[in-house]
Design a protein around this motif. Structure first.
Motif, mmCIF file in Angstrom:
data_model
loop_
_atom_site.group_PDB
_atom_site.id
_atom_site.type_symbol
_atom_site.label_atom_id
_atom_site.label_comp_id
_atom_site.label_asym_id
_atom_site.label_seq_id
_atom_site.Cartn_x
_atom_site.Cartn_y
_atom_site.Cartn_z
ATOM 1 N N ASP A 118 -9.845 39.757 -31.895
ATOM 2 C CA ASP A 118 -10.758 40.325 -30.891
ATOM 3 C C ASP A 118 -12.205 39.992 -31.244
ATOM 4 N N LYS A 119 -12.996 39.711 -30.222
ATOM 5 C CA LYS A 119 -14.425 39.466 -30.402
ATOM 6 C C LYS A 119 -15.179 40.786 -30.213
ATOM 7 N N VAL A 120 -16.072 41.098 -31.168
ATOM 8 C CA VAL A 120 -16.832 42.339 -31.120
ATOM 9 C C VAL A 120 -18.279 42.056 -31.513
ATOM 10 N N VAL A 121 -19.212 42.665 -30.802
ATOM 11 C CA VAL A 121 -20.636 42.552 -31.147
ATOM 12 C C VAL A 121 -20.974 43.707 -32.082
ATOM 13 N N LEU A 122 -21.524 43.382 -33.257
ATOM 14 C CA LEU A 122 -21.714 44.386 -34.302
ATOM 15 C C LEU A 122 -23.119 44.355 -34.875
ATOM 16 N N GLN A 123 -23.597 45.530 -35.275
ATOM 17 C CA GLN A 123 -24.895 45.644 -35.939
ATOM 18 C C GLN A 123 -24.684 46.114 -37.370
ATOM 19 N N VAL A 124 -25.426 45.536 -38.302
ATOM 20 C CA VAL A 124 -25.283 45.880 -39.717
ATOM 21 C C VAL A 124 -25.939 47.230 -39.995
ATOM 22 N N LEU A 125 -25.140 48.144 -40.568
ATOM 23 C CA LEU A 125 -25.646 49.457 -40.969
ATOM 24 C C LEU A 125 -26.178 49.441 -42.400
ATOM 25 N N SER A 126 -25.473 48.735 -43.285
ATOM 26 C CA SER A 126 -25.904 48.654 -44.683
ATOM 27 C C SER A 126 -25.548 47.289 -45.247
ATOM 28 N N ASP A 127 -26.430 46.773 -46.094
ATOM 29 C CA ASP A 127 -26.260 45.450 -46.687
ATOM 30 C C ASP A 127 -25.012 45.384 -47.567
ATOM 31 N N PRO A 128 -24.452 44.176 -47.753
ATOM 32 C CA PRO A 128 -23.361 44.020 -48.723
ATOM 33 C C PRO A 128 -23.865 44.402 -50.107
ATOM 34 N N ASN B 190 -8.864 41.656 -39.766
ATOM 35 C CA ASN B 190 -7.774 42.487 -40.260
ATOM 36 C C ASN B 190 -7.978 43.922 -39.790
ATOM 37 N N VAL B 191 -6.909 44.576 -39.359
ATOM 38 C CA VAL B 191 -6.968 45.973 -38.947
ATOM 39 C C VAL B 191 -6.171 46.802 -39.948
ATOM 40 N N LEU B 192 -6.792 47.875 -40.459
ATOM 41 C CA LEU B 192 -6.169 48.709 -41.484
ATOM 42 C C LEU B 192 -5.952 50.116 -40.938
ATOM 43 N N PRO B 193 -4.790 50.384 -40.355
ATOM 44 C CA PRO B 193 -4.529 51.703 -39.766
ATOM 45 C C PRO B 193 -4.675 52.840 -40.770
ATOM 46 N N GLY B 194 -4.221 52.622 -41.998
ATOM 47 C CA GLY B 194 -4.266 53.668 -43.013
ATOM 48 C C GLY B 194 -5.686 54.065 -43.398
ATOM 49 N N MET B 195 -6.638 53.160 -43.177
ATOM 50 C CA MET B 195 -8.041 53.445 -43.495
ATOM 51 C C MET B 195 -8.861 53.680 -42.235
ATOM 52 N N GLU B 196 -8.214 53.654 -41.065
ATOM 53 C CA GLU B 196 -8.884 53.833 -39.777
ATOM 54 C C GLU B 196 -10.096 52.904 -39.664
ATOM 55 N N SER B 197 -9.882 51.664 -40.040
ATOM 56 C CA SER B 197 -10.993 50.717 -40.077
ATOM 57 C C SER B 197 -10.492 49.297 -39.861
ATOM 58 N N ALA B 198 -11.451 48.379 -39.777
ATOM 59 C CA ALA B 198 -11.112 46.968 -39.616
ATOM 60 C C ALA B 198 -12.114 46.125 -40.391
ATOM 61 N N VAL C 283 -14.172 42.611 -40.238
ATOM 62 C CA VAL C 283 -14.621 41.731 -39.171
ATOM 63 C C VAL C 283 -15.452 40.584 -39.743
ATOM 64 N N ASN C 284 -15.117 39.374 -39.340
ATOM 65 C CA ASN C 284 -15.875 38.195 -39.746
ATOM 66 C C ASN C 284 -17.150 38.113 -38.919
ATOM 67 N N ILE C 285 -18.306 38.240 -39.569
ATOM 68 C CA ILE C 285 -19.587 38.111 -38.867
ATOM 69 C C ILE C 285 -20.397 36.926 -39.414
ATOM 70 N N GLY C 286 -19.686 36.003 -40.085
ATOM 71 C CA GLY C 286 -20.352 34.792 -40.560
ATOM 72 C C GLY C 286 -20.980 34.907 -41.925
ATOM 73 N N LEU C 287 -20.767 36.037 -42.628
ATOM 74 C CA LEU C 287 -21.310 36.219 -43.968
ATOM 75 C C LEU C 287 -20.246 35.897 -45.005
ATOM 76 N N GLU C 288 -20.634 35.915 -46.277
ATOM 77 C CA GLU C 288 -19.694 35.581 -47.361
ATOM 78 C C GLU C 288 -18.515 36.546 -47.379
ATOM 79 N N LYS C 289 -18.793 37.840 -47.148
ATOM 80 C CA LYS C 289 -17.733 38.852 -47.112
ATOM 81 C C LYS C 289 -17.645 39.447 -45.712
ATOM 82 N N ASN C 290 -16.430 39.778 -45.298
ATOM 83 C CA ASN C 290 -16.242 40.383 -43.978
ATOM 84 C C ASN C 290 -16.922 41.745 -43.899
ATOM 85 N N GLY C 291 -17.399 42.089 -42.701
ATOM 86 C CA GLY C 291 -17.990 43.393 -42.485
ATOM 87 C C GLY C 291 -16.913 44.457 -42.367
#
Length: 488
Positions: A98-108, A47-55, A57-65
């Motif tokens: 879109d496919k994106v490679v991501l690194q976790v900055l902070s735990d859920p 999901n892309v959220l223009p109003g929050m300037e964020s997205a 992203v599904n990285i295989g965890l219980e909650k999206n990143g």
């Protein structure tokens, strides 16, 4: 004397950092459960959220990143033909799928998913590799200008083109031999990630940071550690090999295998400190106390004089208590691994010089904290506002669950309020013609309140409908305030 005490078994590994016999940090990793910080995943934009300037992203965890647009810039520069200052909004950079490679900055945490970034880093003992950023940064804790220039010049010659590094505090005074060896190791790690990217699918783990023992050795063990004591022979051998490879003078640090029957955390009083740090109130040697309360938004810390009546005038007593509290607050933030916004309510001081002394004591003790902190001094309301970076999970995560009675509020429903709920339910029950007897099962304090104040009213109320009532405290569900059973 600074020590690292490591306890490991089949279920978990624990490491404690002691400074002059005082526990300063606790690190815990359960088998099959570690922090996600630093892990790199193959993700897919959900999901892309223009109003929050964020997205999201599904990285295989219980909650999206959660990916903020500023955390996308390195990816944008390298793979989307953009530039770091590209003003394009996130909806023009990413679309769903879109496919994106991501690194976790902070735990859920709580209801929030992990915060993720495309600013990749692979940490080592002396440096942190930034494989997609050519910048060279130096730890602010390295103060000597000549040493900073030496390191910058040295690394500018050995860092591969297109890559960058963050030079860590541990690099100060070290030779190029250490840096070249570690740099080769970290670059190889990234190359392995780059190979995995090509064949990976959504949710695949491409890189995982090391175990807690390796992290302690990498991030904590250095010239300021005098001794490592561990109660597992295999881990002992691992530590000996690691220290031998990265330490210039192994003889300065003792590495001992603990073999006594008494648990190693009990032997060094660590377990006692853990239990103490799980309580809201921590007592000071002077007789004062600090009360620490963690909420979703911030950490609140209140300083009290308590039993400290002092032998001087009031202002001196207050300042002395506040200075001791400042040292203990810095320690408790480290032990409990509390993070985010921290608000400290020191005992009121009228003299500005005294406030400066307390801030100086707080800054001095926080300087020992490896986690980044920022003090914003006293506010107009006389409160000290500060922040501490989120790294890993708080100590309470490993030892405490939410209370099923109060659901995290720290309070349970009062007896009078429970009685009022019972009466409200009884008013509905009396409408049922087939019911003859009402049995209420509740806790002792509620029964006493009913007998003391409400029983005559309830009996009179039920008499009109021809129903009887029986109240007991036996065989009740401890998770319920009360239970009503009906008999025909």
């Amino acid at each position: 004397m600074n020590q690292v005490i490591i306890n490991t078994n089949s279920f978990k590994t624990r490491a404690a950092i002691l400074e002059d016999g005082k526990v300063m940090e606790i690190h815990i990793e359960r088998e099959g459960e570690g922090t996600l910080n630093g892990n790199i995943y193959k993700g897919e934009v959900s999901n892309v959220l223009p109003g929050m300037e964020s997205a999201f992203v599904n990285i295989g965890l219980e909650k999206n990143g959660f990916l903020y647009v500023k955390d996308l810039r390195d990816f944008e520069k390298k793979y989307l033909n953009g530039v770091i200052t590209n003003p394009q909004p996130i909806e023009e950079l990413l679309t769903v799928g879109d496919k994106v490679v991501l690194q976790v900055l902070s735990d859920p945490r709580g209801s929030k998913g992990a915060r993720v970034t495309t600013h990749y880093t692979i940490p080592g003992k002396f440096l942190v590799l930034m494989p997609t950023n050519s910048h060279i940064a130096i730890s602010k804790k390295i103060k000597d200008e000549s040493e900073r220039k030496r390191l910058e010049t040295l690394f500018s010659k050995i860092v591969p083109e297109g890559m960058g590094v963050i030079i860590r505090t541990a690099a100060s005074g070290k030779s190029i031999h250490h840096f070249e060896k570690e740099l080769q190791y970290l670059v190889k790690k990234w190359e392995e990630v780059a190979i995995k990217i090509k064949s990976s699918k959504t949710g695949d783990l491409l890189y995982k940071d090391t175990s807690i023992v390796s992290k302690v050795l990498r991030d904590i063990v250095g010239n300021d550690i005098d001794e490592i004591i561990v109660d597992n022979e295999d881990v002992y051998c691992e530590i000996v090999d690691y220290v031998g490879a990265f330490s210039e003078d192994v003889s300065k640090m003792k590495i001992n295998l603990y073999t006594e029957e008494l648990g190693i955390f009990e032997k060094f009083g660590i377990q006692k400190d853990i239990e103490s740090s799980l309580k809201e109130t921590t007592y000071l040697d002077c007789g004062g106390s600090i009360v620490i309360e963690k909420t979703e938004a911030l950490v609140s810390i209140d300083v009290n004089t308590g039993k400290n009546i002092g032998s001087m005038n009031l202002e001196e007593t207050v300042v002395k208590t506040n200075i001791e509290a400042a040292a203990e607050i810095a320690r408790q933030l480290r032990i409990r691994n509390l993070s985010g916004i921290v608000i400290i309510d020191f005992i009121d001081m009228k003299v500005e010089e005294d406030k400066a002394k307390v801030l100086e004591a707080l800054e001095k003790n926080l300087a020992k904290d490896r986690v980044k902190t920022n003090i914003i001094h006293f506010t107009d309301l006389g409160l000290v506002e500060m922040t501490r970076k989120r790294v890993g999970k708080p100590l309470s995560y490993y030892f405490q669950d939410e209370c099923p009675m109060c659901k995290g509020t720290g309070k349970i429903k009062g007896s009078r309020a429970i009685v009022e709920s019972i009466i409200k339910e009884l008013k509905e029950i009396v409408k049922e013609k087939d019911i003859k007897t009402i049995k209420i099962i509740t806790k002792e304090s509620v029964k006493e309140k009913i007998d003391e104040i409400y029983m005559d009213f309830i009996k009179l109320f039920l008499k009109k409908s021809g129903k009887k009532i029986h109240i007991t405290t036996k065989n009740r569900d401890p998770l319920k305030d009360y239970e009503i059973r009906l008999e025909s």
